[in-house]
Design an enzyme around this catalytic site. Structure first.
Site, PDB file in Angstrom:
ATOM      1  N   LYS A 112       0.817  -1.216   0.000  1.00 30.24           N
ATOM      2  CA  LYS A 112       0.000   0.000   0.000  1.00 30.24           C
ATOM      3  C   LYS A 112       0.847   1.261   0.000  1.00 30.24           C
ATOM      4  CE  LYS A 112      -3.612  -2.536   0.511  1.00 30.24           C
ATOM      5  NZ  LYS A 112      -4.955  -2.519   0.058  1.00 30.24           N
TER       6      LYS A 112
HETATM    7  C1  LIG Z   1      -0.712  -7.686   2.446  1.00 28.29           C
HETATM    8  C2  LIG Z   1      -1.901  -7.593   1.571  1.00 28.29           C
HETATM    9  N1  LIG Z   1      -2.018  -8.445   0.543  1.00 28.29           N
HETATM   10  C3  LIG Z   1      -3.076  -8.418  -0.270  1.00 28.29           C
HETATM   11  C4  LIG Z   1      -4.104  -7.518  -0.089  1.00 28.29           C
HETATM   12  C5  LIG Z   1      -5.258  -7.512  -1.058  1.00 28.29           C
HETATM   13  O1  LIG Z   1      -5.137  -6.457  -1.964  1.00 28.29           O
HETATM   14  P1  LIG Z   1      -6.435  -5.860  -2.672  1.00 28.29           P
HETATM   15  O2  LIG Z   1      -7.326  -5.402  -1.577  1.00 28.29           O
HETATM   16  O3  LIG Z   1      -5.919  -4.731  -3.489  1.00 28.29           O
HETATM   17  O4  LIG Z   1      -7.043  -6.945  -3.462  1.00 28.29           O
HETATM   18  C6  LIG Z   1      -4.033  -6.612   0.967  1.00 28.29           C
HETATM   19  C7  LIG Z   1      -5.090  -5.622   1.238  1.00 28.29           C
HETATM   20  O5  LIG Z   1      -5.478  -4.895   0.436  1.00 28.29           O
HETATM   21  C8  LIG Z   1      -2.893  -6.610   1.780  1.00 28.29           C
HETATM   22  O6  LIG Z   1      -2.749  -5.717   2.755  1.00 28.29           O
HETATM   23  N1  LIG Z   2      -6.550  -5.064   2.530  1.00 26.88           N
HETATM   24  C1  LIG Z   2      -6.882  -3.701   2.558  1.00 26.88           C
HETATM   25  C2  LIG Z   2      -8.360  -3.433   2.493  1.00 26.88           C
HETATM   26  C3  LIG Z   2      -8.665  -2.088   1.908  1.00 26.88           C
HETATM   27  O1  LIG Z   2      -8.329  -2.125   0.567  1.00 26.88           O
HETATM   28  P1  LIG Z   2      -8.150  -0.869  -0.377  1.00 26.88           P
HETATM   29  O2  LIG Z   2      -7.190  -1.340  -1.401  1.00 26.88           O
HETATM   30  O3  LIG Z   2      -9.480  -0.535  -0.917  1.00 26.88           O
HETATM   31  O4  LIG Z   2      -7.612   0.274   0.428  1.00 26.88           O
HETATM   32  C4  LIG Z   2      -6.202  -3.050   3.750  1.00 26.88           C
HETATM   33  O5  LIG Z   2      -5.066  -3.372   4.012  1.00 26.88           O
HETATM   34  O6  LIG Z   2      -6.776  -2.228   4.417  1.00 26.88           O
END
Ligand SMILES: Cc1ncc(COP(=O)(O)O)c(C=O)c1O
Ligand SMILES: N[C@@H](CCOP(=O)(O)O)C(=O)O
Length: 462
Positions: A112
């Site tokens: 992120k």
């Molecule tokens: C470590 C990790 N892997 C995978 C995901 C899944 O990603 P997305 O929500 O973009 O599908 C998340 C949360 O978003 C995460 O924090």
């Molecule tokens: N796994 C995510 C959930 C929120 O997802 P987002 O990509 O819409 O911000 C988290 O780590 O909070």
């Protein structure tokens, strides 16, 4: 470039207004009116570019020069200046057919940071240049919240409130969010799960009076700029990969809210020749069920070893459905209406065949997740976090001998030591993570009660 809503009921907007709008005012999600296509020759030219240079190239197709080039460049270089790897998102070779793209070299050790370090700079820029009030409201299963807070803490003109599910994030994730003591940060720890948190913030964004009065801005992947910033590492990974001009390249993506994989879908539509886009999930396997059967039906929530993916209602699924329905906003609105009223939607026939051509998908069970962590640690000395392990399990299922795969390492294993410890592996925490255990925490525990949350927000945003 103009941006429109998947539901077709908001007037087209420019780049900055799209960022500020977050969730579209008609309840849909903003998408580019037309996806730009990068030619194979241009892609070849991009092979020698650094991550930052590639970022600027890709964004140039989307920003309409609303941000002067030098300002954008400064934001990009500031955003990635504090990453611990010079390549920002380096590739690690595991074996001849598997590479891992390490997306965890930012301040909070998760993927992120890649988009949210930039969004912090961008919101700060918009606050200064346009005099906009930026009151961020977000929901997190752990990583978005930590990265968003880190991206804007202490920044002038910005306040941020993050809702996380109480007791359902890892200890390190909780500490990363709640040990921040800047006065522009509020952590609400909600008695409920991530889906509950996300539902509440979406309802508040959809209340246009409340949204306008309190200047609510989104940092979750409902905001198109999050998606766009994440496409950069798809291009960067592919272009860095030895042999990507000779072999078919698959990308396996640990998925929950469908934001990361949707960035891959966008990159593919822009012309990046990804062979298979692989959705890796855990026991909350709504996305796997959709790809295999065509039914999209949020089920009951299960706590797993990969808690950031403990999600049933995937935000960006709507963006994908919009493209699956050939960008027909009316049809999409009907499908979303059915999802709302009947709790499920189904695609079949030619549509399902297209879904299955677009994605492969696997829901990885808890036991298999731990087995994969142990196996790769023993065989190659490489420690996978539990989310990444799901991605590697899906690579094992779907890769063929003539293909190379990149599995996305979406988090550093130190963030999820609760699961790693179950394998018997002992890890040392990186110093910035170890230091968190000494700091006091700041959070307000609230019931899963919208009225109470609204009271907290009104008091905080003022
Ligand atoms: C470590 C990790 N892997 C995978 C995901 C899944 O990603 P997305 O929500 O973009 O599908 C998340 C949360 O978003 C995460 O924090
Ligand atoms: N796994 C995510 C959930 C929120 O997802 P987002 O990509 O819409 O911000 C988290 O780590 O909070």
């Amino acid at each position: 470039m103009e941006y429109i809503s998947t539901r077709g009921k908001v007037a087209a907007r420019g780049f900055i207004d799209t960022v500020l709008m977050g969730l579209a005012d008609d309840g849909g999600l903003m998408v580019p009116a037309e996806i730009p296509v990068i030619s194979p020759e241009k892609l070849e030219e991009w092979r020698s570019l650094s991550f930052q240079e590639l970022f600027l190239e890709i964004f140039s197709y989307y920003t309409n020069d609303e941000i002067p080039y030098d300002d954008l460049k400064k934001m990009v270089y500031t955003s990635y200046g504090n990453f611990r790897a010079p390549e920002v998102t380096p590739l690690h070779r595991v074996n001849d057919s598997l590479y891992v793209l390490e997306l965890f070299h930012g301040p909070t050790f998760a993927f992120k940071d890649v988009a949210l370090q930039f969004m912090g700079e961008l919101y700060s820029y918009i606050a200064k240049v346009r005099g906009e009030i930026i009151h961020i409201l977000g929901a997190t299963s752990g990583d978005t919240g930590a990265a968003a807070i880190q991206g804007v803490r202490g920044k002038e003109g910005i306040k941020i409130c993050i809702l996380h599910p109480h007791g359902k994030v890892s200890k390190v994730q909780e500490l990363q969010m709640t040990t921040v003591d800047d006065s522009n940060v509020l952590n609400l720890s909600v008695e409920g799960n991530f889906d509950d948190c996300q539902k509440i913030i979406k309802e508040l964004f959809a209340d246009l009076d409340f949204k306008g009065r309190y200047h609510l801005r989104a940092i979750n992947s409902i905001n198109f700029v999050r998606i766009l910033a994440q496409t950069v590492y798809y291009f960067h990974a592919y272009l860095q990969l030895p042999g990507s001009d000779q072999k078919k390249v698959n990308i396996s993506v640990p998925s929950g809210n469908f934001g990361n994989i949707f960035s891959g879908f966008l990159a593919q539509r822009m012309g990046l020749p990804i062979h298979k886009l692989i959705i890796a999930t855990n026991e909350n396997n709504i996305l796997e069920r959709f790809v295999v059967t065509g039914e999209y039906k949020p089920g009951s929530f299960t706590g797993t070893y990969s808690p950031s993916m403990d999600i049933q209602v995937a935000s960006n699924f709507e963006r994908y459905l919009y493209y699956l329905l050939d960008e027909d906003a009316e049809k999409l609105s009907r499908y979303m209406g059915t999802l709302q009223s009947e709790g499920a939607i189904t695609v079949d026939g030619e549509l399902l065949a297209r879904v299955q051509a677009d994605f492969s998908a696997l829901g990885v069970k808890n036991a298999q997740c731990l087995e994969i962590i142990s196996k790769y640690q023993q065989e190659s000395g490489y420690l996978l976090d539990p989310h990444t392990a799901c991605g590697v399990a899906a690579y094992e299922k779907f890769s063929a001998p003539d293909e190379i795969s990149i599995a996305y390492a979406t988090a550093h294993p130190a963030k999820f030591d609760e699961a790693i410890a179950l394998t018997g592996i002992k890890q040392e925490f990186p110093a910035p993570i170890a230091a968190l255990f000494e700091l006091p925490q700041h959070q307000v525990v609230v019931d899963h009660d919208k009225a109470e949350i609204v009271r907290q927000l009104v008091a905080f945003y003022g």
